[in-house]
Design a protein around this motif. Structure first.
Motif, mmCIF file in Angstrom:
data_model
loop_
_atom_site.group_PDB
_atom_site.id
_atom_site.type_symbol
_atom_site.label_atom_id
_atom_site.label_comp_id
_atom_site.label_asym_id
_atom_site.label_seq_id
_atom_site.Cartn_x
_atom_site.Cartn_y
_atom_site.Cartn_z
ATOM 1 N N THR A 55 6.195 -9.965 -8.943
ATOM 2 C CA THR A 55 7.334 -10.534 -8.235
ATOM 3 C C THR A 55 6.864 -11.276 -6.990
ATOM 4 O O THR A 55 5.828 -10.948 -6.396
ATOM 5 N N LYS A 56 7.639 -12.270 -6.588
ATOM 6 C CA LYS A 56 7.274 -13.077 -5.419
ATOM 7 C C LYS A 56 7.254 -12.224 -4.157
ATOM 8 O O LYS A 56 6.342 -12.348 -3.320
ATOM 9 N N LEU A 57 8.256 -11.349 -4.012
ATOM 10 C CA LEU A 57 8.300 -10.482 -2.842
ATOM 11 C C LEU A 57 7.117 -9.520 -2.832
ATOM 12 O O LEU A 57 6.497 -9.293 -1.785
ATOM 13 N N GLY A 58 6.791 -8.971 -3.993
ATOM 14 C CA GLY A 58 5.651 -8.075 -4.072
ATOM 15 C C GLY A 58 4.346 -8.767 -3.728
ATOM 16 O O GLY A 58 3.491 -8.211 -3.015
ATOM 17 N N LEU A 59 4.169 -10.002 -4.201
ATOM 18 C CA LEU A 59 2.959 -10.761 -3.866
ATOM 19 C C LEU A 59 2.904 -11.054 -2.374
ATOM 20 O O LEU A 59 1.830 -11.040 -1.763
ATOM 21 N N LEU A 83 4.163 -9.126 -0.025
ATOM 22 C CA LEU A 83 3.775 -7.870 0.614
ATOM 23 C C LEU A 83 2.263 -7.654 0.522
ATOM 24 O O LEU A 83 1.627 -7.234 1.500
ATOM 25 N N ARG A 84 1.687 -7.937 -0.630
ATOM 26 C CA ARG A 84 0.241 -7.772 -0.786
ATOM 27 C C ARG A 84 -0.516 -8.735 0.119
ATOM 28 O O ARG A 84 -1.506 -8.358 0.770
ATOM 29 N N ALA A 85 -0.041 -9.983 0.181
ATOM 30 C CA ALA A 85 -0.714 -10.976 1.026
ATOM 31 C C ALA A 85 -0.638 -10.597 2.495
ATOM 32 O O ALA A 85 -1.616 -10.708 3.239
ATOM 33 N N ALA A 86 0.535 -10.125 2.934
ATOM 34 C CA ALA A 86 0.708 -9.737 4.328
ATOM 35 C C ALA A 86 -0.188 -8.574 4.697
ATOM 36 O O ALA A 86 -0.690 -8.488 5.826
ATOM 37 N N ALA A 87 -0.417 -7.659 3.757
ATOM 38 C CA ALA A 87 -1.273 -6.509 4.034
ATOM 39 C C ALA A 87 -2.745 -6.898 4.068
ATOM 40 O O ALA A 87 -3.502 -6.419 4.914
ATOM 41 N N LEU A 88 -3.144 -7.803 3.162
ATOM 42 C CA LEU A 88 -4.557 -8.156 3.052
ATOM 43 C C LEU A 88 -5.000 -9.167 4.099
ATOM 44 O O LEU A 88 -6.100 -9.058 4.649
ATOM 45 N N TRP A 145 8.463 -8.704 8.542
ATOM 46 C CA TRP A 145 9.409 -8.092 7.617
ATOM 47 C C TRP A 145 8.709 -7.535 6.389
ATOM 48 O O TRP A 145 9.152 -6.550 5.794
ATOM 49 N N MET A 146 7.593 -8.144 5.993
ATOM 50 C CA MET A 146 6.828 -7.593 4.873
ATOM 51 C C MET A 146 6.303 -6.196 5.219
ATOM 52 O O MET A 146 6.337 -5.283 4.399
ATOM 53 N N LEU A 147 5.823 -6.038 6.451
ATOM 54 C CA LEU A 147 5.340 -4.724 6.876
ATOM 55 C C LEU A 147 6.483 -3.709 6.906
ATOM 56 O O LEU A 147 6.307 -2.549 6.530
ATOM 57 N N ALA A 148 7.652 -4.160 7.348
ATOM 58 C CA ALA A 148 8.809 -3.255 7.375
ATOM 59 C C ALA A 148 9.181 -2.817 5.967
ATOM 60 O O ALA A 148 9.487 -1.641 5.723
ATOM 61 N N LEU A 149 9.158 -3.755 5.021
ATOM 62 C CA LEU A 149 9.460 -3.399 3.634
ATOM 63 C C LEU A 149 8.402 -2.449 3.076
ATOM 64 O O LEU A 149 8.712 -1.547 2.285
ATOM 65 N N GLY A 150 7.142 -2.645 3.485
ATOM 66 C CA GLY A 150 6.091 -1.728 3.064
ATOM 67 C C GLY A 150 6.357 -0.308 3.534
ATOM 68 O O GLY A 150 6.182 0.651 2.781
#
Length: 300
Positions: free
Chosen positions: A168-172, A174-179, A193-198
């Motif tokens: 999923t686009k949102l999941g990708l 989240l992965r990009a924001a973490a890496l 917001w990606m970190l908050a969703l994590g």
């Protein structure tokens, strides 16, 4: 049954039971890894967040909700709670030294534990299970339906998260924001917001672990302390940077500890935790990044 059959039956029963507890450890270890990958900090309040969510689930059930209605409602509440914790508690100190964030998570642990004592008291409570404790017999081996159900729920949750993060686009995002948060910002990813969703997804996994382990023990404010330690051991065993490693580490730890406590006479349930950390120490001496972790090479 042929000679040796009872021994094999007992072995298989212990393996399945170990997979059930290992699935619980693995789901909480995955929650730890999700936050660690994004912040490089271990959330020591992860277990207490799961405990608090489990108390909410029990309150919903006692208020007349059907089990699965309360189950999914609790997961939704846990997700919102995780996002709020990141926005309100973690976000203001995200650029602070890692030790500061660790202290914040320890403070959150103490706060949630105290709030649970204040709201629900310290007495132990029975938590219903979604699955029967009745055994089913397969080829002369008795398997608990509850163990099989816990394995199924844990693996289903991990599978859904894998599909989400992989396809999923949102999941990708989240992965990009973490890496690589800086590069992600350059391509328009809202890293904050990606970190908050994590944190929200990690909180969901914590709530799942709490609701799965509560029927096996009694629900009380300190219920998740030992589970968090086992999950941390599983995450370190698999590799703190590896979601797959967290799950595999949890399953290996659950099965291994079950077999050791069954077949090694002097190691009962009381010595499982020391044995877990002895195993982790041995693994880290050989491969410090864990079984699935990768060594980071930096140019200087």
């Amino acid at each position: 049954m042929e000679p040796g059959g009872p021994l094999m039956a007992n072995f298989l029963q212990q393996v399945v039971s170990g997979l059930a507890t290992g699935g619980i450890y693995g789901s909480l270890a995955l929650a730890l890894v999700l936050i660690y990958r994004a912040t490089r900090v271990i959330n020591f309040a992860q277990g207490e967040m799961g405990m608090f969510a489990t108390f909410i689930a029990l309150w919903l059930i006692e208020s007349g909700w059907p089990y699965w209605g309360a189950f999914f409602a609790t997961l939704a509440i846990a997700f919102v709670g995780g996002v709020v914790v990141e926005r309100v508690v973690i976000r203001p100190v995200e650029r602070a030294p890692a030790v500061t964030v660790v202290i914040i998570t320890i403070g959150l642990l103490i706060g949630l534990n105290g709030a649970a004592f204040w709201i629900w008291g310290g007495e132990t409570r029975a938590f219903p299970s979604a699955f029967s404790t009745r055994a089913i017999h397969v080829g002369g081996v008795a398997f608990s339906i509850q163990d099989l159900g816990v394995i199924g729920v844990s693996l289903a949750a991990v599978g859904l998260l894998y599909v989400f993060f992989r396809f999923t686009k949102l999941g990708l995002g989240l992965r990009a924001a973490a890496l690589n948060p800086e590069a992600s910002r350059l391509v328009g990813v809202r890293v904050g917001w990606m970190l908050a969703l994590g944190w929200g997804f990690a909180s969901v996994l914590g709530a799942l672990s709490g609701m799965m382990v509560a029927p096996l023990v009694f629900l009380d404010p300190n219920m998740m302390r030992a589970v968090l330690l086992y999950a941390l051991a599983a995450a370190i065993l698999g590799g703190l940077d590896s979601p797959i490693g967290a799950v595999v580490g949890g399953l290996v730890l659950g099965v291994g500890l079950n077999l050791i406590s069954t077949y090694v006479d002097f190691i009962g349930d009381q010595l499982k935790l020391p044995v877990a950390f002895a195993v982790i120490l041995a693994v880290l001496l050989v491969k410090p990044t864990g079984l699935f972790g990768r060594t980071t090479v930096r140019r200087v």
